[in-house]
Design a protein around this motif. Structure first.
Motif, short mmCIF file in Angstrom:
data_model
loop_
_atom_site.label_atom_id
_atom_site.label_comp_id
_atom_site.label_asym_id
_atom_site.label_seq_id
_atom_site.Cartn_x
_atom_site.Cartn_y
_atom_site.Cartn_z
N GLU A 44 0.83 -1.20 0.00
CA GLU A 44 0.00 0.00 0.00
C GLU A 44 0.87 1.25 0.00
OE1 GLU A 44 -3.31 0.03 -0.19
OE2 GLU A 44 -3.32 -2.17 -0.30
N SER A 45 0.39 2.28 -0.67
CA SER A 45 1.15 3.52 -0.80
C SER A 45 1.28 4.21 0.56
CB SER A 45 0.45 4.47 -1.78
OG SER A 45 0.42 3.90 -3.07
N ARG A 46 2.44 4.79 0.78
CA ARG A 46 2.70 5.57 1.98
C ARG A 46 3.82 6.55 1.66
NH1 ARG A 46 7.43 3.23 3.87
NH2 ARG A 46 7.45 4.68 5.60
N THR A 47 4.13 7.41 2.63
CA THR A 47 5.16 8.43 2.43
C THR A 47 6.42 8.07 3.19
OG1 THR A 47 3.51 10.16 2.11
CG2 THR A 47 5.73 10.87 2.72
N GLY A 48 7.55 8.08 2.50
CA GLY A 48 8.84 7.88 3.14
C GLY A 48 9.47 9.22 3.50
N ARG A 49 10.44 9.16 4.43
CA ARG A 49 11.06 10.39 4.94
C ARG A 49 12.58 10.25 4.96
NH1 ARG A 49 7.34 13.41 8.36
NH2 ARG A 49 5.28 12.43 8.44
#
Length: 659
Positions: A395-400
């Motif tokens: 599932e799509s998510r945001t990396g940092r």
């Protein structure tokens, strides 16, 4: 977008990676003194310094109110404990008297002013078999409570962790107060001497998963679990003069500050969507301080950067306007001040006193960072970046991450060329990127490399749900984020897609290897510092503290053996096609040399270019100056050879086999 080319009109055009710079490995080592805990003792401030130039030993430095400093430990003494292997809180001081664990034998010593160290604990049956940490003096100064770790054999199951009490000045056998939990930490006696508090947790949990805060009435023996449990981690318990017990808990998904008192419910003191606490890899963290008038100063991580804030008497939390972006310790120092170990993107950590009696707060530097002779135009400053990635289910998510562009005002890259990128993977894996001046990063950026320090899913500083993205997904989510960060920066024109490299140490070394053991890897080369190649071997051979860590990161062993085999880089040697350099300490008890030697031996046989350096006398992480220098310069030589840029520096080249 930051211009990757230097701005000076007479800048020399040269290939990225080949730029000459004053930031040599010698400068890195000279600036690499690590500042540890800090303690306020009356009007004095005492702090710990780990010194590569002295073989990595930890010296204790006292600063008097009038500004003079003196070293507390005689030559040859090293205030460092091996409890949990990572140590921390190896010393404590009151009224000029020092207690410390010596690295050589792990016994606890007592040192009077102008005296010589005297052992308080007996010689153990096994060399270095009894280890001490995280001590505290009773209110009257006559007794010490601390953690003892007993090694009764060579296996993880032969290690016993206990809370003990002993006389503060007379040698003798400690008395056991708490035994039974797999791990204990932070034993603290109430000001009136009637109650003992401590932290405890059991396998397979790690302290950031499920540490409990327990109190015991010392007269009746009655115990109460105050907080903590299967989905709550407690850290940093401290008694206050009024009998209240303060602590950090992530019960709301953020490590925030609470207090408890007999007969009362737990009360939130500081509630904010930021992490005050940090994972308890080491003993003795100090992320909050209570001033005499009731104000509270906290350090808190938010969006990749640290900072300080004060909770006023009205309960309002206000950020302090200070330059610090990474804070190691916060300690009260009088009615209106705190002492901190802190740094910024343009200054290494130092020891600073912050006076809060006026606005804005006044900062007095007690132990200055080293003057590197670099102007701000020569320092690469990190910027927080985000990029699209996926979780373990796809599932799509945001990396940092934190991104450092190449900076050297004397040079610019050739027209149309983009710099090579070093994707840096922190250890832990429950650690995080730190936005503080690290000369080891500037070593690369000043030569023309871009650097991205990835806070992959599982990193701390973003709340418990972000940490738990790695639950059962080590080798999946971390790798996905590292690949995604590299590709995003290449797509944004900030790095050369053909010269993406990856490097990491310990858990970061595992992620490095896992990222290279893929047919679709975007990386042109990698550097593994004492990383894990075989998850099964790690589960069988590592020390007690981490012996069940993989249960949460991968799955219970041996029940989930198939997953261990599938995610072990050593299982997929045939997928390695990119050059690799491996650097390892010969005395590493956390990731033994056999891990590095297995992957190096396998790659030698497949014809993949590989370099290997084994450093005698080093444990988990390099502390000796000559080894820190050699490791950096060898890695630079490796990249020059495999990426094909010239290297005009007087360093010893590393041999790359099969190149």
């Amino acid at each position: 977008m930051i211009d990757l080319r230097a701005r000076e009109p007479d800048a020399v055009t040269a290939p990225f990676g080949s730029w000459t710079t004053p930031v040599t490995s010698e400068v890195v080592v000279g600036a690499a003194v690590r500042l540890g805990e800090v303690v306020v003792d009356g009007g004095d401030v005492v702090w710990a310094e780990s010194r590569p130039s002295e073989g990595g030993r930890t010296q204790l430095v006292r600063r008097r109110p009038y500004g003079t400093t003196d070293e507390l430990l005689p030559e040859g003494r090293n205030a460092r404990t091996a409890v949990h292997e990572y140590g921390g809180a190896a010393w404590w001081v009151r009224d000029g008297v020092l207690w410390f664990t010596d690295w050589a034998d792990q016994r606890l010593y007592h040192l009077e002013p102008e005296g010589t160290p005297e052992p308080l604990t007996p010689e153990p049956a096994r060399p270095r078999g009894d280890r001490y940490a995280d001590g505290e003096l009773s209110a009257d100064g006559t007794r010490i409570v601390c953690v003892r770790e007993r090694h009764l054999g060579d296996r993880a199951i032969d290690v016993v962790n206990e809370v003990v009490v002993l006389d503060a000045r007379v040698p003798g056998e400690p008395e056991v107060l708490v035994s039974g939990p797999d791990f204990v930490a932070a034993p603290r006696v109430s000001p009136d001497g009637t109650t003992l508090a401590w932290l405890q947790w059991n396998h397979p949990a790690m302290p950031w998963d499920a540490a409990e805060l327990v109190v015991r009435d010392l007269a009746s023996g009655e115990e109460t679990v105050v907080a903590g449990g299967p989905v709550e981690s407690v850290t940093e318990p401290r008694w206050r003069p009024d009998g209240s017990l303060w602590f950090l808990s992530d019960r709301t998904d953020w490590w925030n500050l609470y207090r408890w008192q007999f007969g009362h419910d737990i009360e939130a003191v500081v509630r904010t969507d930021a992490d005050i606490g940090v994972p308890a890899w080491v003993f003795g963290t100090s992320r909050y301080a209570v001033l005499d008038d009731g104000r509270v100063v906290v350090a808190r991580w938010r969006d990749g950067f640290d900072g300080l804030a004060v909770r006023g008497l009205d309960g309002i939390l206000t950020d302090l306007d200070l330059p610090f972006t990474a804070v190691g310790s916060v300690v009260a120092a009088g009615p209106d001040a705190v002492v901190v170990v802190a740094g910024s993107p343009v200054a290494e950590p130092g020891v600073h006193r912050i006076d809060l009696s006026g606005a804005p707060p006044r900062v007095e530097t007690l132990r200055a960072p080293r003057d590197l002779g670099l102007g701000t135009d020569q320092i690469s400053v990190p910027e927080a970046v985000r990029f699209p990635s996926v979780d373990g289910a796809g599932e799509s998510r945001t990396g940092r991450a934190l991104f450092y562009p190449p900076v050297n005002p004397r040079f610019q890259g050739p027209e149309g060329e983009r710099p090579p990128l070093l994707v840096v993977i922190h250890g832990g894996p429950t650690s995080k990127a730190s936005p503080v001046l690290a000369v080891g990063v500037q070593y690369w950026t000043s030569r023309g490399f871009a650097v991205v320090d990835v806070d992959y899913g599982g990193s701390s500083g973003y709340g418990r749900p972000y940490r738990e993205l790695l639950r059962g997904q080590w080798g999946v989510v971390d790798v996905a984020d590292c690949l995604a960060a590299a590709r995003a920066l290449a797509d944004r024109g900030r790095a050369d897609p053909g010269r993406l490299c990856i490097r990491g140490g310990s858990a970061g070394g595992y992620t490095t290897l896992a990222a290279l053991a893929r047919a679709d890897t975007p990386f042109a080369a990698g550097a593994d510092h004492f990383g894990v190649a075989d998850l099964e071997a790690l589960a069988r051979d590592t020390h007690k503290f981490e012996s069940r860590y993989l249960d949460g990161l991968v799955g219970p062993y041996p029940e989930a053996r198939d997953v261990y085999v599938e995610r072990s880089p050593i299982t997929h040697v045939e997928r390695f096609t990119r050059p690799l350099i491996v650097l390892q300490g010969a005395e590493d008890a956390i990731v033994p040399p056999a891990q590095s030697e297995a992957i190096v031996g396998a790659l030698r046989g497949t014809g993949v270019p590989v370099a290997y350096l084994l450093f005698e006398g080093e444990q988990h992480g390099f502390r000796r100056a000559e080894n820190v220098r050699r490791a950096l310069d060898a890695e630079l030589s490796f990249y020059a050879q495999v990426l094909g840029f010239p290297l005009d520096e007087a360093i010893t080249p590393v041999e790359v086999e099969n190149l």
